[in-house]
Design an enzyme around this catalytic site. Structure first.
Site, PDB file in Angstrom:
ATOM      1  CB  CYS A  76      -0.988  -0.025   1.165  1.00 50.50           C
ATOM      2  SG  CYS A  76      -2.309   1.187   1.003  1.00 50.50           S
TER       3      CYS A  76
ATOM      4  CG  ASP B   1      -4.897   2.153   8.499  1.00 48.83           C
ATOM      5  OD1 ASP B   1      -4.240   1.452   7.720  1.00 48.83           O
ATOM      6  OD2 ASP B   1      -5.346   3.284   8.198  1.00 48.83           O
TER       7      ASP B   1
HETATM    8  C1  RUB Z   1      -3.268   3.376   3.746  1.00 51.51           C
HETATM    9  C2  RUB Z   1      -2.653   2.305   4.601  1.00 51.51           C
HETATM   10  C3  RUB Z   1      -1.351   2.646   5.268  1.00 51.51           C
HETATM   11  C4  RUB Z   1      -1.626   3.070   6.720  1.00 51.51           C
HETATM   12  C5  RUB Z   1      -0.398   3.740   7.338  1.00 51.51           C
HETATM   13  O1  RUB Z   1      -4.620   3.067   3.440  1.00 51.51           O
HETATM   14  O2  RUB Z   1      -3.194   1.249   4.831  1.00 51.51           O
HETATM   15  O3  RUB Z   1      -0.521   1.518   5.327  1.00 51.51           O
HETATM   16  O4  RUB Z   1      -2.709   3.985   6.754  1.00 51.51           O
HETATM   17  O5  RUB Z   1      -0.076   4.913   6.626  1.00 51.51           O
HETATM   18  P1  RUB Z   1      -5.573   4.203   2.763  1.00 51.51           P
HETATM   19  P2  RUB Z   1       0.937   6.006   7.256  1.00 51.51           P
HETATM   20  O6  RUB Z   1      -4.933   4.613   1.478  1.00 51.51           O
HETATM   21  O7  RUB Z   1      -6.890   3.485   2.591  1.00 51.51           O
HETATM   22  O8  RUB Z   1      -5.692   5.346   3.748  1.00 51.51           O
HETATM   23  O9  RUB Z   1       2.183   5.270   7.623  1.00 51.51           O
HETATM   24  O10 RUB Z   1       1.136   7.002   6.152  1.00 51.51           O
HETATM   25  O11 RUB Z   1       0.257   6.602   8.453  1.00 51.51           O
END
Ligand code: RUB
Length: 295
Positions: free
Chosen positions: A113, A182
């Site tokens: 992701c 998350d």
């Molecule tokens: C993004 C996602 C990321 C986490 C952590 O999903 O799953 O791995 O949110 O992100 P979406 P960060 O695109 O649905 O928001 O490390 O930037 O906080």
């Protein structure tokens, strides 16, 4: 989906509440507190899975009920929002430095992701001159992997895009996996983009180290008391085009999944690397003894 990634979502939620307080025109403290509560609920309902949003919003309104004037309350919320965002950005920078120490020259890394926290680690290792290769998953259906590969390419990292179903095949060539978070539960389970648990299982099978990269405001206080994490489900139009499948076909589109603690080697936080079993202790400390001693 205009703001993505749990850290950015949390900062956006805190900033929105801060802006709300700054621009508030009324003179009644009671009305301000009621309107603030409505604003808080609107923001929280936008993304149910990322506890970072809940923690960011609650850090922003902390202490507001003790304010004695509307101006004091507005200033407090606005200052709290700025303080939370600064803390969040510093935590991500700290994690980049701590996590980069785990990367060795010549390593092949996999990520999933688009996690700014995981990418911070990879970019820091590259900045330190380590010779690394990265595989990034496409991450259907939103294909956040495209953001990831372009970001890493711009930073000069050797980056290869793979489809989600290539994870197990490519794991054989991988030394370490870094993914974002998350939410992290009190028993150390990781809630992250759907498919994360597949990377974890494939890494476990191939004896590859699997790291979750998470600021501690992604730890969920509610899970200490047994609450389950709500997994957001999104519209089927993200998966199929109109008329593409028979009317009788059902489509299920969960957005996040849960990776049990036993598949996670360590959680990289701004406090250092911790074992998933240590999350409960960090949460209890954050909540404070008074919280548990309430009558
Ligand atoms: C993004 C996602 C990321 C986490 C952590 O999903 O799953 O791995 O949110 O992100 P979406 P960060 O695109 O649905 O928001 O490390 O930037 O906080």
């Amino acid at each position: 989906m205009e703001i993505r990634g749990a850290g950015r979502i949390a900062r956006a939620g805190a900033t929105a509440l801060g802006d709300f307080a700054t621009s508030y025109q009324g003179s009644s403290l009671d009305d301000f507190l009621k309107d603030l509560d409505k604003a808080k609920e609107t923001i929280l309902s936008s993304r149910p899975t990322a506890v970072s949003l809940w923690n960011g919003v609650h850090a922003t309104i902390r202490g507001v009920n003790e304010a004695t004037t509307v101006d004091d309350a507005r200033a407090l919320v606005s200052d709290n929002a700025v303080a939370f965002c600064e803390h969040s950005k510093k935590a991500v920078e700290m994690i980049a430095r701590i996590g980069a120490q785990r990367i060795e020259d010549g390593d092949t890394i996999m990520t999933h992701c688009n996690s700014s926290t995981a990418l911070g680690i990879i970019k820091e290792a590259h900045r330190q001159g380590k010779d690394i290769k990265v595989y990034a998953t496409e991450s259907r259906p939103w294909r956040q992997g495209i953001l990831t590969v372009n970001d890493l390419a711009d930073a000069g990292v050797d980056i290869t895009l793979i489809i989600d179903s290539a994870v197990r095949t490519v794991m054989k060539k991988t030394d370490r996996v870094f993914v974002g978070a998350d939410t992290v539960t009190s028993h150390g389970a990781l809630i992250n983009k759907i498919g994360t648990s597949h990377l974890a299982l494939a890494a476990y099978e191939a004896r590859v180290n699997f790291y979750a990269c998470a600021e501690t405001y992604k730890f969920s206080p509610m899970t200490v008391f047994g609450d389950m994490v709500a997994i957001e489900e999104r519209d089927i139009s993200e998966v199929i085009r109109p008329g593409e499948v028979r009317d009788s076909v059902k489509v299920f589109n969960p957005v996040f999944d849960s990776t049990p603690a036993k598949y996670i080697d360590a959680i990289i936080t701004e406090l250092g690397m911790i074992h998933p079993g240590a999350v409960y202790g960090v949460l209890v400390k954050q909540l404070g003894d008074d919280f548990f001693n309430k009558e």
